[in-house]
Motif scaffolding. Sequence first.
Motif, PDB file in Angstrom:
ATOM      1  N   SER A 189      52.844  28.434 -93.664  1.00  0.00           N
ATOM      2  CA  SER A 189      53.457  29.313 -92.361  1.00  0.00           C
ATOM      3  C   SER A 189      54.707  28.889 -92.290  1.00  0.00           C
ATOM      4  CB  SER A 189      52.525  28.896 -91.339  1.00  0.00           C
ATOM      5  OG  SER A 189      53.082  29.406 -90.082  1.00  0.00           O
ATOM      6  N   VAL A 190      55.539  29.804 -91.887  1.00  0.00           N
ATOM      7  CA  VAL A 190      57.069  29.620 -91.635  1.00  0.00           C
ATOM      8  C   VAL A 190      57.575  30.203 -90.441  1.00  0.00           C
ATOM      9  CG1 VAL A 190      59.329  30.222 -92.616  1.00  0.00           C
ATOM     10  CG2 VAL A 190      57.464  30.057 -94.025  1.00  0.00           C
ATOM     11  N   LEU A 191      57.916  29.500 -89.373  1.00  0.00           N
ATOM     12  CA  LEU A 191      58.320  30.196 -88.113  1.00  0.00           C
ATOM     13  C   LEU A 191      59.924  30.024 -87.966  1.00  0.00           C
ATOM     14  CD1 LEU A 191      57.458  31.071 -85.418  1.00  0.00           C
ATOM     15  CD2 LEU A 191      57.227  28.714 -84.584  1.00  0.00           C
ATOM     16  N   ILE A 192      60.415  31.176 -87.849  1.00  0.00           N
ATOM     17  CA  ILE A 192      62.013  31.135 -87.659  1.00  0.00           C
ATOM     18  C   ILE A 192      62.472  31.415 -86.261  1.00  0.00           C
ATOM     19  CG2 ILE A 192      64.062  32.075 -88.736  1.00  0.00           C
ATOM     20  CD1 ILE A 192      62.346  33.142 -91.271  1.00  0.00           C
ATOM     21  N   HIS A 193      63.116  30.438 -85.729  1.00  0.00           N
ATOM     22  CA  HIS A 193      63.602  30.545 -84.411  1.00  0.00           C
ATOM     23  C   HIS A 193      65.072  30.987 -84.509  1.00  0.00           C
ATOM     24  CE1 HIS A 193      60.327  28.603 -81.943  1.00  0.00           C
ATOM     25  NE2 HIS A 193      60.088  28.026 -83.083  1.00  0.00           N
TER      26      HIS A 193
END
Length: 507
Positions: free
Chosen positions: A88-92
Amino acid sequence: MIPAKIEDVFLQLTTSFSGVIKNIVAGKFANTTFQLQDSIYINCPFLEGTLEALTISEPFTLEGMVIISDAKEYNVDIELFKYTDEISVLIHNRTNVYKIVDQLNQNRNDIFFIKRELAEKNEELKKLREIADKANEEKSRFLAMMSHEIRNPLNVILGYSEMISEEEINENVRKYSKLLSISGNNLKVIVNDILDLSRIEAGKLELVNTPINIKEIAENCVENYSYQNKNEAVELFFNAENNIPDLVLGDHVRINQILSNLLSNAIKFTQKGKISVDVKKVSEDENAVKIAFLVSDSGRGMTNLQASKIFDEYQQNKKSDNRVFGGAGLGLSIVKHLLNAMNGKITVESKLNIGTVFITEIPFSKVKTSEIKELKVEEKSTNKTLEGKRILVADDDALNQTIVAHILKKEKVVLTQVKDGLEALNVLKKSIFDLVLLDIHMPNITGEQLVQQKNDFHKSNKEIPFLSLTANTTIEDIERYKKIGFVDVISKPYTAVEFVEKVLLNV
């Protein structure tokens, strides 16, 4: 449901262990940049090697990374979490945050440098203030020394002028003596004004607050100038309203100084007509009363420009005024300073060739009943005399000795004179006196040293009053003299009347 604004700042997706994008889960940030089945390394090359190294079920964060979307650079934080079959990749999108942080860091750096510069400037100002204070002290010492050096010969000039005027002399000599006395008094005024201004600038002006009679002070001042005014073409008038309180709390000397300066100024510039002093009540409440003093003249007047500058230091409206009328142009400046210290004010109304009115307003505290009861009014005894009193005078200046002898012999005292402190000490051991006058600056033993050696005197002389004869007239000097044993100070230059009054008061 995720709010639209929040969706605009993040993108959540999943990839395989090799970085292939398998699913776009949520968010709209840079969603056109990341496509299904594309390698995430295309736009996030910094993730190469990182994805393979991740530990299952342990979150990992990369902060402050840069990606490009639609030809724009973005600062992002990336949160990674490795499951058993995908990542899982979460980009802010933290671009604005990082801009703000950068700005805050810059501001912090700026503040740091400003603080350091302020500290340096404060240290510099401290040194400059120390230099200025030292210069002020040096100036005060210089003025005090010059005052002493000027006052001594000035005392001789005025003393001998007074002695000459008492002799049987022709009119020419009397005229010359009078002119000499006028010039001497003008010089005395200048010296006093310079010292007063120096004291004010140094913040050493001290006002006393004792019960005083305003009408009496003003009336006495007018009477004094009426006596001094020799111009028969000018009349002096005084008027005070009946509702002026009998007693208020104030500084007798400084009130008199203000009125004297204004009256002196009016007399200088009024060749004919009248000068009047009016005392009026402006306002009153339970604790205070405001009094106005109006000094009016029918003199030459001033233009508006001249009136606007009249309270400046060393101001003379005409270059010839100093030569014709004397003075240093400090009187009105000192008046303004004194009024400021009293929370008062002064205004001027003037018309050229018609006249001038100076209006001063001063607030005074009322005298309480308890203070009136405690007030001790010292009345001079008309029967008091110096005849037969044994007085010792010690002064190393022969000319001053002559003046003192002339004054005291007219009072029929038993006079003993010596030329220094050592001779005075020897005489005080043997002979008995009613009063001793000591010059401060004498050879062998000074007046200050002598007054502190009372244990060596004849026992009858240990309790008699000692008066200081001195040209040192600052408040600090006078306080010091009284602290070491003098009961009072006779300041040079003095008139015969002033001298005798001081002696009578203390004998």
